[in-house]
Enzyme design. Sequence first.
Site, PDB file in Angstrom:
ATOM      1  N   LYS A 191       0.767  -1.106  -0.083  1.00  0.00           N
ATOM      2  CA  LYS A 191       0.033   0.117  -0.245  1.00  0.00           C
ATOM      3  C   LYS A 191       0.913   1.284  -0.012  1.00  0.00           C
ATOM      4  O   LYS A 191       1.621   1.429   1.020  1.00  0.00           O
ATOM      5  CB  LYS A 191      -0.802  -0.006   1.282  1.00  0.00           C
ATOM      6  CG  LYS A 191      -1.610   1.269   1.805  1.00  0.00           C
ATOM      7  CD  LYS A 191      -2.591   2.111   0.976  1.00  0.00           C
ATOM      8  CE  LYS A 191      -3.169   2.921   1.550  1.00  0.00           C
ATOM      9  NZ  LYS A 191      -2.319   4.063   1.782  1.00  0.00           N
ATOM     10  N   GLY A 232       3.637   2.343  11.428  1.00  0.00           N
ATOM     11  CA  GLY A 232       2.813   3.522  11.524  1.00  0.00           C
ATOM     12  C   GLY A 232       2.319   3.898  12.560  1.00  0.00           C
ATOM     13  O   GLY A 232       2.862   3.470  13.817  1.00  0.00           O
ATOM     14  N   SER A 233       1.169   4.437  12.610  1.00  0.00           N
ATOM     15  CA  SER A 233       0.694   4.943  14.063  1.00  0.00           C
ATOM     16  C   SER A 233      -0.149   3.771  14.720  1.00  0.00           C
ATOM     17  O   SER A 233      -0.611   2.887  14.173  1.00  0.00           O
ATOM     18  CB  SER A 233      -0.398   5.931  13.633  1.00  0.00           C
ATOM     19  OG  SER A 233      -1.696   5.332  12.838  1.00  0.00           O
ATOM     20  N   GLY A 287      -3.744   3.122  13.146  1.00  0.00           N
ATOM     21  CA  GLY A 287      -3.719   2.447  11.751  1.00  0.00           C
ATOM     22  C   GLY A 287      -3.411   1.034  12.127  1.00  0.00           C
ATOM     23  O   GLY A 287      -3.921   0.077  11.806  1.00  0.00           O
ATOM     24  N   GLY A 288      -2.269   1.042  12.890  1.00  0.00           N
ATOM     25  CA  GLY A 288      -1.697  -0.533  13.275  1.00  0.00           C
ATOM     26  C   GLY A 288      -2.934  -1.339  14.064  1.00  0.00           C
ATOM     27  O   GLY A 288      -3.182  -2.529  13.584  1.00  0.00           O
ATOM     28  N   GLU A 324       3.998  -2.431  13.660  1.00  0.00           N
ATOM     29  CA  GLU A 324       5.054  -1.695  14.413  1.00  0.00           C
ATOM     30  C   GLU A 324       4.536  -0.202  14.822  1.00  0.00           C
ATOM     31  O   GLU A 324       4.424   0.361  13.779  1.00  0.00           O
ATOM     32  CB  GLU A 324       6.351  -1.745  13.776  1.00  0.00           C
ATOM     33  CG  GLU A 324       7.115  -2.991  13.228  1.00  0.00           C
ATOM     34  CD  GLU A 324       7.327  -3.925  14.474  1.00  0.00           C
ATOM     35  OE1 GLU A 324       7.862  -3.631  15.540  1.00  0.00           O
ATOM     36  OE2 GLU A 324       7.172  -5.151  14.292  1.00  0.00           O
ATOM     37  N   CYS A 339      10.395   6.583  15.345  1.00  0.00           N
ATOM     38  CA  CYS A 339       9.742   5.870  16.198  1.00  0.00           C
ATOM     39  C   CYS A 339      10.686   5.573  17.667  1.00  0.00           C
ATOM     40  O   CYS A 339      10.222   4.917  18.282  1.00  0.00           O
ATOM     41  CB  CYS A 339       9.268   4.366  15.552  1.00  0.00           C
ATOM     42  SG  CYS A 339      10.699   3.883  14.545  1.00  0.00           S
ATOM     43  N   GLU A 364       2.981   8.510  23.170  1.00  0.00           N
ATOM     44  CA  GLU A 364       3.868   9.174  22.258  1.00  0.00           C
ATOM     45  C   GLU A 364       3.207  10.589  21.559  1.00  0.00           C
ATOM     46  O   GLU A 364       2.151  10.661  21.417  1.00  0.00           O
ATOM     47  CB  GLU A 364       4.084   8.433  20.856  1.00  0.00           C
ATOM     48  CG  GLU A 364       5.199   8.671  19.718  1.00  0.00           C
ATOM     49  CD  GLU A 364       4.879   7.833  18.672  1.00  0.00           C
ATOM     50  OE1 GLU A 364       6.056   7.590  18.369  1.00  0.00           O
ATOM     51  OE2 GLU A 364       3.868   7.597  18.117  1.00  0.00           O
TER      52      GLU A 364
HETATM   53  P1  NAP Z   1       0.175   5.932   9.538  1.00  0.00           P
HETATM   54  O1  NAP Z   1      -0.902   7.200   9.476  1.00  0.00           O
HETATM   55  O2  NAP Z   1      -0.595   4.883  10.564  1.00  0.00           O
HETATM   56  O3  NAP Z   1      -0.036   5.564   8.075  1.00  0.00           O
HETATM   57  C1  NAP Z   1       0.722   4.343   7.626  1.00  0.00           C
HETATM   58  C2  NAP Z   1      -0.047   3.664   6.421  1.00  0.00           C
HETATM   59  O4  NAP Z   1      -1.122   2.877   7.115  1.00  0.00           O
HETATM   60  C3  NAP Z   1      -0.629   4.407   5.547  1.00  0.00           C
HETATM   61  O5  NAP Z   1      -0.377   3.715   4.181  1.00  0.00           O
HETATM   62  C4  NAP Z   1      -1.935   4.473   5.805  1.00  0.00           C
HETATM   63  O6  NAP Z   1      -2.597   4.894   4.711  1.00  0.00           O
HETATM   64  C5  NAP Z   1      -2.252   3.182   6.344  1.00  0.00           C
HETATM   65  N1  NAP Z   1      -3.445   3.366   7.467  1.00  0.00           N
HETATM   66  C6  NAP Z   1      -3.518   4.118   8.441  1.00  0.00           C
HETATM   67  N2  NAP Z   1      -4.672   3.842   9.270  1.00  0.00           N
HETATM   68  C7  NAP Z   1      -5.296   2.929   8.484  1.00  0.00           C
HETATM   69  C8  NAP Z   1      -6.648   2.245   8.628  1.00  0.00           C
HETATM   70  N3  NAP Z   1      -7.281   2.508  10.008  1.00  0.00           N
HETATM   71  N4  NAP Z   1      -7.061   1.429   7.622  1.00  0.00           N
HETATM   72  C9  NAP Z   1      -6.149   0.898   6.784  1.00  0.00           C
HETATM   73  N5  NAP Z   1      -5.007   1.743   6.514  1.00  0.00           N
HETATM   74  C10 NAP Z   1      -4.594   2.622   7.383  1.00  0.00           C
HETATM   75  O7  NAP Z   1       1.424   6.294  10.155  1.00  0.00           O
HETATM   76  P2  NAP Z   1       2.351   7.393   9.513  1.00  0.00           P
HETATM   77  O8  NAP Z   1       1.790   8.907   9.670  1.00  0.00           O
HETATM   78  O9  NAP Z   1       2.962   7.116   8.302  1.00  0.00           O
HETATM   79  O10 NAP Z   1       3.605   7.233  10.546  1.00  0.00           O
HETATM   80  C11 NAP Z   1       3.885   7.938  11.782  1.00  0.00           C
HETATM   81  C12 NAP Z   1       3.614   6.943  12.911  1.00  0.00           C
HETATM   82  O11 NAP Z   1       4.204   5.922  12.726  1.00  0.00           O
HETATM   83  C13 NAP Z   1       4.264   7.598  14.318  1.00  0.00           C
HETATM   84  O12 NAP Z   1       3.412   7.132  15.325  1.00  0.00           O
HETATM   85  C14 NAP Z   1       5.322   6.725  14.390  1.00  0.00           C
HETATM   86  O13 NAP Z   1       5.793   6.420  15.799  1.00  0.00           O
HETATM   87  C15 NAP Z   1       5.128   5.336  13.731  1.00  0.00           C
HETATM   88  N6  NAP Z   1       6.288   4.745  13.562  1.00  0.00           N
HETATM   89  C16 NAP Z   1       6.561   3.583  13.936  1.00  0.00           C
HETATM   90  C17 NAP Z   1       7.700   2.867  13.582  1.00  0.00           C
HETATM   91  C18 NAP Z   1       7.971   1.567  14.138  1.00  0.00           C
HETATM   92  O14 NAP Z   1       8.975   0.841  13.572  1.00  0.00           O
HETATM   93  N7  NAP Z   1       7.418   1.280  15.273  1.00  0.00           N
HETATM   94  C19 NAP Z   1       8.527   3.212  12.586  1.00  0.00           C
HETATM   95  C20 NAP Z   1       8.202   4.515  12.006  1.00  0.00           C
HETATM   96  C21 NAP Z   1       6.850   5.055  12.262  1.00  0.00           C
HETATM   97  P3  NAP Z   1      -3.661   6.202   4.780  1.00  0.00           P
HETATM   98  O15 NAP Z   1      -2.897   7.326   5.047  1.00  0.00           O
HETATM   99  O16 NAP Z   1      -4.369   6.145   3.373  1.00  0.00           O
HETATM  100  O17 NAP Z   1      -4.790   5.966   5.570  1.00  0.00           O
END
Ligand code: NAP
Length: 526
Positions: A184, A241-242, A245-246, A265, A302, A394
């Site tokens: 995606k 990601g968040s 979302g996760g 993650e 992260c 966070e």
């Molecule tokens: P995000 O908003 O969760 O987006 C990540 C992906 O998931 C995007 O493609 C998004 O698509 C999709 N997504 C999100 N919610 C969804 C849902 N309900 N259903 C289906 N798809 C969904 O995260 P981000 O803004 O890219 O990253 C920031 C966050 O990631 C921070 O909180 C950070 O701590 C965390 N992070 C964690 C790590 C780790 O290794 N633990 C590493 C890097 C970042 P859409 O935008 O189209 O919804």
Amino acid sequence: MKLTGKNYIAGTISSEGKTTFKGINPSDASELPTTFYEATIDEVNEAASKAHEAFAIYRKKSGKEKALFLDTIANEILNLGDVLIERCSAETGLPAGRIVSERARTMGQLKLFATVLREGSWVNARIDTPLLDREPLPRSDFRYMQKPLGAVGIFGASNFPLAFSVAGGDTASALASGCPVVVKGHPSHPGTCELVSMAINKAAEKSNMPKGVFSMVHGASVEVGMAIVMHPQIKAIGFTGSTRGGMAIFNAANNRKEPIPVYSEMGSTNPVFILPEALKERSEEIAKELTDSVTLGAGQFCTNPGLVFLNNDENLQNFQKQTAKHFEETEAKAMLNKGIKSAFDNGIEHLASNKLEVKLLAKGKSSIEGFKGSAHLFETTAKSFILRDYLEEENFGPSTISVIADSKEELLASAKKMKGHLTATLFGTENDLNNYTDLIEILEQKVGRLIINNFPTGVEVCHAMVHGGPFPATSNSRSTSVGTAAIYRFTRPICYQNFPEHLLPEELKTENPLGIMRLVDGEYKR
Ligand code: NAP
């Protein structure tokens, strides 16, 4: 190498949908050229079905063939040249230098997996030879190894547009294990997603891989991602990601008719403990390094140190003054997108509004240009931390909270109260560390990586890395998303009982034709 804005489905490009979106430059909020087409559900289904078809062929590719594919992807990413660096920098607001080093890391992890595949022992082969004379019953022949799961859905994060995106660690580990991928694309860097997809397609063609081994679908709404998760031919999910979302993806996958493993993650605040002697001896150095670590990449890591635990002793005020001075001198930096910037601002406002529990010690320089975020240093007490869950959450961006403990007991109680995090760090002299072994024991149960005298930002891609941790840092604490052990997220063990030699996989044949390390009758040997 012109961007088309289309979806990459099993070697073809496609734009059947009516919904479109554009990339945005977060430095000045301007729209970037190229219109991107969100994938339709039919297009997602096509990508997943083609990935499933490709699995029948790809799963049988040898380690050497898959290694060549991964090396070729790395080379094709490099061949994209400055076009990739410029587009990626424009879409993320991250400086070109950072993108160049992230490209090196992305290529490095692909190549590292290639070396693991060439060597071959990663399959964890185990052989128990038959005991035909055993009483009262003879034992049969048992042979065990790891095999790929099937087509994998991958969701990258906005803060690592290369290393945790289309050809990032999740894709590299899934392809290494023998699983085709449906990625995606992240709407925060769609042009980068398309360029990297071009590189993977070229590599697949050059290394004679089945077309469905790779697909990338664009989407700026959750429906596209959910269609991947719910497709019956998708057998596992890698997500970075968040938390929101996760968890949405984790819950959806668990409610499928056939539940599948989800490796989400998610967020983490990565507590740092600065122990008394270290604070006394290295106050200035730690204050500077802490500021650099919190504000690196506008704090969008992260592994950002979002909590700093300190003892309330005679060295505290001096350290806080030094840190506050560094924070105040920090320039505002572009955050990745409007959503992340406004979530950060809301988080700051929430902390600042709880004046009885939280004190704002310092604020960095501000800017109204684009989506720029300012550094923030807060202070609270361990007593408040123990009582209030929101202090552990966070706030993704350049901010941190100092937590002041009046006693060692309070420090230990704070650590005990914590949920799961990716990392925990101790700054201490030898004496400090010997005096705080009880703290180390508590933290071992809370995190995936325990660090001494280094800040947690900067995750090495190597064999011994763990980038994971107990919930809510991840949805599955038994894995890592960085390093070569990440491959096991997309495999499962299979045991062959009483198989004739000619039907056994190469890895399990008696003469060991691949020369890999195996556990034979309880003894490791080649
Ligand atoms: P995000 O908003 O969760 O987006 C990540 C992906 O998931 C995007 O493609 C998004 O698509 C999709 N997504 C999100 N919610 C969804 C849902 N309900 N259903 C289906 N798809 C969904 O995260 P981000 O803004 O890219 O990253 C920031 C966050 O990631 C921070 O909180 C950070 O701590 C965390 N992070 C964690 C790590 C780790 O290794 N633990 C590493 C890097 C970042 P859409 O935008 O189209 O919804």
